[in-house]
Motif scaffolding. Structure first.
Motif, mmCIF file in Angstrom:
data_model
loop_
_atom_site.group_PDB
_atom_site.id
_atom_site.type_symbol
_atom_site.label_atom_id
_atom_site.label_comp_id
_atom_site.label_asym_id
_atom_site.label_seq_id
_atom_site.Cartn_x
_atom_site.Cartn_y
_atom_site.Cartn_z
ATOM 1 N N ALA A 144 1.045 -1.137 -0.091
ATOM 2 C CA ALA A 144 0.155 0.267 -0.098
ATOM 3 C C ALA A 144 1.349 1.297 0.054
ATOM 4 O O ALA A 144 0.484 2.133 -0.549
ATOM 5 C CB ALA A 144 -1.095 0.068 0.901
ATOM 6 N N MET A 145 2.234 1.485 0.407
ATOM 7 C CA MET A 145 3.094 2.777 0.958
ATOM 8 C C MET A 145 3.252 2.302 -0.299
ATOM 9 O O MET A 145 3.544 3.543 -0.845
ATOM 10 C CB MET A 145 4.097 2.470 1.882
ATOM 11 C CG MET A 145 3.955 2.617 2.843
ATOM 12 S SD MET A 145 3.160 4.617 3.196
ATOM 13 C CE MET A 145 5.025 5.142 2.487
ATOM 14 N N LYS A 146 4.117 1.434 -1.329
ATOM 15 C CA LYS A 146 4.381 1.696 -2.594
ATOM 16 C C LYS A 146 3.370 2.179 -3.469
ATOM 17 O O LYS A 146 3.919 3.188 -4.581
ATOM 18 C CB LYS A 146 4.822 0.170 -3.929
ATOM 19 C CG LYS A 146 6.246 -0.646 -2.828
ATOM 20 C CD LYS A 146 6.006 -1.862 -3.799
ATOM 21 C CE LYS A 146 7.853 -1.913 -2.727
ATOM 22 N NZ LYS A 146 7.391 -3.905 -3.281
ATOM 23 N N LEU A 147 2.220 2.087 -3.342
ATOM 24 C CA LEU A 147 1.026 2.833 -4.196
ATOM 25 C C LEU A 147 0.768 4.378 -3.877
ATOM 26 O O LEU A 147 0.489 4.994 -4.680
ATOM 27 C CB LEU A 147 -0.235 2.068 -3.883
ATOM 28 C CG LEU A 147 -0.515 0.670 -4.793
ATOM 29 C CD1 LEU A 147 -2.141 0.115 -4.291
ATOM 30 C CD2 LEU A 147 -0.151 0.662 -6.443
ATOM 31 N N ALA A 148 1.071 4.164 -2.541
ATOM 32 C CA ALA A 148 0.789 5.439 -1.944
ATOM 33 C C ALA A 148 2.241 5.835 -2.952
ATOM 34 O O ALA A 148 1.781 7.857 -2.582
ATOM 35 C CB ALA A 148 0.858 5.999 -0.808
ATOM 36 N N GLN A 149 3.341 5.974 -2.220
ATOM 37 C CA GLN A 149 4.634 6.863 -3.360
ATOM 38 C C GLN A 149 4.270 6.881 -4.813
ATOM 39 O O GLN A 149 5.177 7.905 -5.334
ATOM 40 C CB GLN A 149 5.594 5.748 -3.031
ATOM 41 C CG GLN A 149 6.421 5.740 -1.538
ATOM 42 C CD GLN A 149 7.325 5.206 -0.523
ATOM 43 O OE1 GLN A 149 7.569 3.998 -1.271
ATOM 44 N NE2 GLN A 149 7.677 5.823 0.210
ATOM 45 N N GLU A 150 3.828 6.236 -5.478
ATOM 46 C CA GLU A 150 3.792 6.161 -7.245
ATOM 47 C C GLU A 150 3.154 7.274 -7.271
ATOM 48 O O GLU A 150 2.828 7.725 -8.240
ATOM 49 C CB GLU A 150 3.594 4.853 -7.452
ATOM 50 C CG GLU A 150 3.889 3.507 -7.441
ATOM 51 C CD GLU A 150 3.239 2.269 -7.925
ATOM 52 O OE1 GLU A 150 2.411 2.575 -8.591
ATOM 53 O OE2 GLU A 150 4.450 1.324 -7.539
ATOM 54 N N ALA A 151 1.692 7.295 -6.910
ATOM 55 C CA ALA A 151 0.445 8.627 -6.203
ATOM 56 C C ALA A 151 1.791 9.956 -5.691
ATOM 57 O O ALA A 151 1.016 10.964 -5.904
ATOM 58 C CB ALA A 151 -0.306 8.561 -6.517
ATOM 59 N N GLU A 152 2.687 10.115 -5.005
ATOM 60 C CA GLU A 152 3.032 11.370 -4.646
ATOM 61 C C GLU A 152 1.936 11.941 -3.184
ATOM 62 O O GLU A 152 1.862 12.711 -3.293
ATOM 63 C CB GLU A 152 3.854 12.195 -5.835
ATOM 64 C CG GLU A 152 4.093 11.403 -6.595
ATOM 65 C CD GLU A 152 5.405 12.834 -7.295
ATOM 66 O OE1 GLU A 152 4.490 13.796 -6.928
ATOM 67 O OE2 GLU A 152 5.846 12.412 -8.843
#
Length: 164
Positions: A29-37
């Motif tokens: 979930a953190m990876k997804l959030a970081q991709e979306a900045e």
């Protein structure tokens, strides 16, 4: 809790536009959030599994503060207005005080009626209690006695509130 503070085994993730992404580990979930900045924020910690949303945390905090401010604005505060009487009050003066108390009560405030004793008037406390009873009786159509007459030092007071 935001980003790295989330320590659950799995979380339900909601995307930035409100659609459910699914149940996954906090790391994914953190990876997804970081991709979306954006940030991963836990919004329902008691749910099974906990619900996290991908949002801008600063904007989220601002929205919460604004909602809280709006709720405070709609809150009604009740003031306690005081009407002072003396043991040798005349009928017309009493009626004037009753009218003032009616105005206060109609505005939604509580009214504290205080009977002040000065000097030798303290010797006749029991004979003057009827003044407060008469006051309450004159207001019984709009108000109810919340706190019965009680002697506190040189003052005898009671509190009236709006009848519901």
């Amino acid at each position: 809790m935001i980003n790295g503070q989330i320590r659950d085994k799995e979380v339900r993730v909601i995307g930035q536009d409100g659609e459910q992404i699914g149940i996954m580990s906090p790391r994914e979930a953190m990876k997804l959030a970081q991709e979306a900045e954006l940030d991963l924020v836990k919004i329902a910690p008691k749910a099974q599994p906990p619900v996290c949303k991908i949002i801008d945390y600063g904007k989220y905090k601002y929205e919460l503060a604004r909602k809280e401010k709006e709720a405070r604005k709609k809150q009604k505060t009740v003031e306690v207005k005081e009407v002072r009487l003396s043991p040798n009050i005349e009928t017309n003066d009493l009626n004037t005080k009753v009218n003032n108390a009616k105005k206060f009560i109609s505005k939604g405030n509580k009214v504290k009626v205080t009977l002040r004793f000065r000097g030798r008037e303290m010797a006749h406390v029991q004979q003057t209690k009827h003044i407060l009873d008469d006051f309450a009786k004159l207001l019984e159509d709009v108000a109810v006695v919340e706190k019965a007459p009680k002697l506190e030092g040189r003052n005898m007071s009671m509190v009236l509130t709006e009848r519901r």
